[in-house]
Design a protein around this motif. Structure first.
Motif, PDB file in Angstrom:
ATOM      1  N   GLY A 176      -4.369 -11.062 -31.665  1.00 10.39           N
ATOM      2  CA  GLY A 176      -5.166 -11.785 -32.653  1.00 10.39           C
ATOM      3  C   GLY A 176      -4.685 -13.184 -32.944  1.00 10.39           C
ATOM      4  O   GLY A 176      -5.469 -14.061 -33.282  1.00 10.39           O
ATOM      5  N   ASP A 177      -3.396 -13.439 -32.768  1.00  8.87           N
ATOM      6  CA  ASP A 177      -2.855 -14.768 -33.066  1.00  8.87           C
ATOM      7  C   ASP A 177      -2.661 -15.625 -31.822  1.00  8.87           C
ATOM      8  O   ASP A 177      -1.973 -16.636 -31.867  1.00  8.87           O
ATOM      9  CB  ASP A 177      -1.535 -14.632 -33.826  1.00  8.87           C
ATOM     10  N   CYS A 178      -3.277 -15.264 -30.709  1.00  8.16           N
ATOM     11  CA  CYS A 178      -3.092 -15.988 -29.446  1.00  8.16           C
ATOM     12  C   CYS A 178      -3.814 -17.330 -29.470  1.00  8.16           C
ATOM     13  O   CYS A 178      -5.003 -17.405 -29.784  1.00  8.16           O
ATOM     14  CB  CYS A 178      -3.584 -15.152 -28.275  1.00  8.16           C
ATOM     15  N   TYR A 179      -3.105 -18.380 -29.105  1.00  6.37           N
ATOM     16  CA  TYR A 179      -3.699 -19.719 -29.065  1.00  6.37           C
ATOM     17  C   TYR A 179      -4.635 -19.884 -27.876  1.00  6.37           C
ATOM     18  O   TYR A 179      -5.483 -20.777 -27.858  1.00  6.37           O
ATOM     19  CB  TYR A 179      -2.600 -20.794 -29.008  1.00  6.37           C
ATOM     20  N   ALA A 180      -4.528 -19.038 -26.865  1.00  8.50           N
ATOM     21  CA  ALA A 180      -5.336 -19.175 -25.656  1.00  8.50           C
ATOM     22  C   ALA A 180      -6.655 -18.404 -25.724  1.00  8.50           C
ATOM     23  O   ALA A 180      -7.422 -18.427 -24.781  1.00  8.50           O
ATOM     24  CB  ALA A 180      -4.530 -18.706 -24.451  1.00  8.50           C
ATOM     25  N   ALA A 181      -6.916 -17.719 -26.830  1.00  2.64           N
ATOM     26  CA  ALA A 181      -8.118 -16.884 -26.927  1.00  2.64           C
ATOM     27  C   ALA A 181      -9.399 -17.704 -27.027  1.00  2.64           C
ATOM     28  O   ALA A 181     -10.456 -17.235 -26.642  1.00  2.64           O
ATOM     29  CB  ALA A 181      -8.011 -15.942 -28.126  1.00  2.64           C
ATOM     30  N   GLY A 182      -9.337 -18.895 -27.515  1.00  2.00           N
ATOM     31  CA  GLY A 182     -10.537 -19.715 -27.641  1.00  2.00           C
ATOM     32  C   GLY A 182     -11.380 -19.330 -28.832  1.00  2.00           C
ATOM     33  O   GLY A 182     -10.993 -18.525 -29.672  1.00  2.00           O
ATOM     34  N   ASN A 183     -12.572 -19.899 -28.900  1.00  2.00           N
ATOM     35  CA  ASN A 183     -13.461 -19.672 -30.043  1.00  2.00           C
ATOM     36  C   ASN A 183     -14.399 -18.497 -29.846  1.00  2.00           C
ATOM     37  O   ASN A 183     -14.872 -17.913 -30.794  1.00  2.00           O
ATOM     38  CB  ASN A 183     -14.283 -20.921 -30.337  1.00  2.00           C
ATOM     39  N   ARG A 184     -14.756 -18.191 -28.597  1.00  2.00           N
ATOM     40  CA  ARG A 184     -15.710 -17.112 -28.326  1.00  2.00           C
ATOM     41  C   ARG A 184     -14.935 -15.817 -28.133  1.00  2.00           C
ATOM     42  O   ARG A 184     -14.490 -15.497 -27.038  1.00  2.00           O
ATOM     43  CB  ARG A 184     -16.521 -17.451 -27.083  1.00  2.00           C
ATOM     44  N   ARG A 185     -14.812 -15.073 -29.213  1.00  2.00           N
ATOM     45  CA  ARG A 185     -14.089 -13.812 -29.161  1.00  2.00           C
ATOM     46  C   ARG A 185     -14.628 -12.879 -30.218  1.00  2.00           C
ATOM     47  O   ARG A 185     -15.305 -13.298 -31.142  1.00  2.00           O
ATOM     48  CB  ARG A 185     -12.593 -14.033 -29.365  1.00  2.00           C
ATOM     49  N   ARG A 186     -14.335 -11.615 -30.041  1.00  2.00           N
ATOM     50  CA  ARG A 186     -14.745 -10.628 -31.037  1.00  2.00           C
ATOM     51  C   ARG A 186     -13.569  -9.704 -31.302  1.00  2.00           C
ATOM     52  O   ARG A 186     -12.769  -9.429 -30.417  1.00  2.00           O
ATOM     53  CB  ARG A 186     -15.955  -9.832 -30.587  1.00  2.00           C
ATOM     54  N   ALA A 187     -13.473  -9.236 -32.518  1.00  2.00           N
ATOM     55  CA  ALA A 187     -12.378  -8.353 -32.895  1.00  2.00           C
ATOM     56  C   ALA A 187     -12.620  -6.949 -32.356  1.00  2.00           C
ATOM     57  O   ALA A 187     -13.750  -6.459 -32.365  1.00  2.00           O
ATOM     58  CB  ALA A 187     -12.254  -8.314 -34.416  1.00  2.00           C
ATOM     59  N   ILE A 188     -11.566  -6.331 -31.840  1.00  2.00           N
ATOM     60  CA  ILE A 188     -11.622  -4.947 -31.386  1.00  2.00           C
ATOM     61  C   ILE A 188     -10.419  -4.209 -31.967  1.00  2.00           C
ATOM     62  O   ILE A 188      -9.430  -4.830 -32.348  1.00  2.00           O
ATOM     63  CB  ILE A 188     -11.638  -4.837 -29.847  1.00  2.00           C
ATOM     64  N   ASP A 189     -10.504  -2.895 -32.024  1.00  2.00           N
ATOM     65  CA  ASP A 189      -9.368  -2.137 -32.532  1.00  2.00           C
ATOM     66  C   ASP A 189      -8.395  -1.818 -31.390  1.00  2.00           C
ATOM     67  O   ASP A 189      -8.667  -2.084 -30.215  1.00  2.00           O
ATOM     68  CB  ASP A 189      -9.817  -0.882 -33.273  1.00  2.00           C
ATOM     69  N   ARG A 190      -7.270  -1.240 -31.762  1.00  2.00           N
ATOM     70  CA  ARG A 190      -6.207  -0.969 -30.787  1.00  2.00           C
ATOM     71  C   ARG A 190      -6.661   0.020 -29.715  1.00  2.00           C
ATOM     72  O   ARG A 190      -6.309  -0.122 -28.553  1.00  2.00           O
ATOM     73  CB  ARG A 190      -4.978  -0.441 -31.514  1.00  2.00           C
ATOM     74  N   ASP A 191      -7.464   1.023 -30.084  1.00  2.00           N
ATOM     75  CA  ASP A 191      -7.920   2.004 -29.107  1.00  2.00           C
ATOM     76  C   ASP A 191      -8.844   1.382 -28.067  1.00  2.00           C
ATOM     77  O   ASP A 191      -8.751   1.676 -26.882  1.00  2.00           O
ATOM     78  CB  ASP A 191      -8.634   3.166 -29.806  1.00  2.00           C
ATOM     79  N   GLU A 192      -9.733   0.504 -28.516  1.00  2.00           N
ATOM     80  CA  GLU A 192     -10.624  -0.168 -27.563  1.00  2.00           C
ATOM     81  C   GLU A 192      -9.828  -1.103 -26.662  1.00  2.00           C
ATOM     82  O   GLU A 192     -10.112  -1.207 -25.470  1.00  2.00           O
ATOM     83  CB  GLU A 192     -11.723  -0.933 -28.285  1.00  2.00           C
ATOM     84  N   ALA A 193      -8.821  -1.774 -27.213  1.00  2.00           N
ATOM     85  CA  ALA A 193      -7.983  -2.649 -26.388  1.00  2.00           C
ATOM     86  C   ALA A 193      -7.255  -1.838 -25.318  1.00  2.00           C
ATOM     87  O   ALA A 193      -7.188  -2.248 -24.155  1.00  2.00           O
ATOM     88  CB  ALA A 193      -6.983  -3.393 -27.267  1.00  2.00           C
ATOM     89  N   ARG A 194      -6.738  -0.684 -25.690  1.00  2.00           N
ATOM     90  CA  ARG A 194      -6.075   0.182 -24.704  1.00  2.00           C
ATOM     91  C   ARG A 194      -7.053   0.631 -23.626  1.00  2.00           C
ATOM     92  O   ARG A 194      -6.726   0.660 -22.443  1.00  2.00           O
ATOM     93  CB  ARG A 194      -5.480   1.402 -25.392  1.00  2.00           C
ATOM     94  N   ARG A 195      -8.271   1.003 -24.042  1.00  2.00           N
ATOM     95  CA  ARG A 195      -9.280   1.441 -23.083  1.00  2.00           C
ATOM     96  C   ARG A 195      -9.652   0.319 -22.113  1.00  2.00           C
ATOM     97  O   ARG A 195      -9.744   0.527 -20.900  1.00  2.00           O
ATOM     98  CB  ARG A 195     -10.525   1.935 -23.819  1.00  2.00           C
ATOM     99  N   LEU A 196      -9.840  -0.890 -22.645  1.00  2.00           N
ATOM    100  CA  LEU A 196     -10.192  -2.021 -21.793  1.00  2.00           C
ATOM    101  C   LEU A 196      -9.070  -2.357 -20.813  1.00  2.00           C
ATOM    102  O   LEU A 196      -9.311  -2.626 -19.634  1.00  2.00           O
ATOM    103  CB  LEU A 196     -10.514  -3.250 -22.657  1.00  2.00           C
ATOM    104  N   LEU A 197      -7.830  -2.333 -21.288  1.00  2.00           N
ATOM    105  CA  LEU A 197      -6.698  -2.615 -20.410  1.00  2.00           C
ATOM    106  C   LEU A 197      -6.542  -1.527 -19.348  1.00  2.00           C
ATOM    107  O   LEU A 197      -6.251  -1.823 -18.188  1.00  2.00           O
ATOM    108  CB  LEU A 197      -5.418  -2.761 -21.229  1.00  2.00           C
ATOM    109  N   ALA A 198      -6.763  -0.281 -19.723  1.00  2.00           N
ATOM    110  CA  ALA A 198      -6.649   0.823 -18.769  1.00  2.00           C
ATOM    111  C   ALA A 198      -7.763   0.773 -17.720  1.00  2.00           C
ATOM    112  O   ALA A 198      -7.570   1.215 -16.586  1.00  2.00           O
ATOM    113  CB  ALA A 198      -6.689   2.151 -19.497  1.00  2.00           C
ATOM    114  N   SER A 199      -8.913   0.201 -18.083  1.00  2.00           N
ATOM    115  CA  SER A 199     -10.025   0.106 -17.133  1.00  2.00           C
ATOM    116  C   SER A 199      -9.890  -1.076 -16.186  1.00  2.00           C
ATOM    117  O   SER A 199     -10.722  -1.267 -15.319  1.00  2.00           O
ATOM    118  CB  SER A 199     -11.353   0.035 -17.885  1.00  2.00           C
ATOM    119  N   GLY A 200      -8.841  -1.883 -16.369  1.00  2.00           N
ATOM    120  CA  GLY A 200      -8.600  -2.973 -15.429  1.00  2.00           C
ATOM    121  C   GLY A 200      -8.805  -4.367 -15.977  1.00  2.00           C
ATOM    122  O   GLY A 200      -8.609  -5.344 -15.256  1.00  2.00           O
TER     123      GLY A 200
END
Length: 72
Positions: free
Chosen positions: A31-55
């Motif tokens: 959430g505090d990443c300077y490289a994320a840019g302006n076009r982003r949406r908040a996700i929870d930890r479980d969705e982040a894990r799922r997205l990372l696990a999917s590649g």
């Protein structure tokens, strides 16, 4: 000495490539990443894990996969 992991409370976000809604995310950021840019949406930890696990790649700057304790 290696820095301590910062707490990854609720600040995990997914960065999407365009401003149109419904576009798939291209990278997972902390959430505090300077490289994320302006076009982003908040996700929870479980969705982040799922997205990372999917590649979906993790940001090389903020490394949310380390904060979420995902190894490879």
């Amino acid at each position: 000495m290696k820095p301590l992991l910062r707490p990854a409370a609720c600040g995990v976000t997914a960065c999407s490539p365009g401003s149109a809604t419904g576009r798939p995310p291209v990278q997972v950021h902390a959430g505090d990443c300077y490289a994320a840019g302006n076009r982003r949406r908040a996700i929870d930890r479980d969705e982040a894990r799922r997205l990372l696990a999917s590649g979906l790649p993790a940001c090389p700057h903020c490394q949310p996969d380390i904060d979420l304790r995902i190894l490879d």
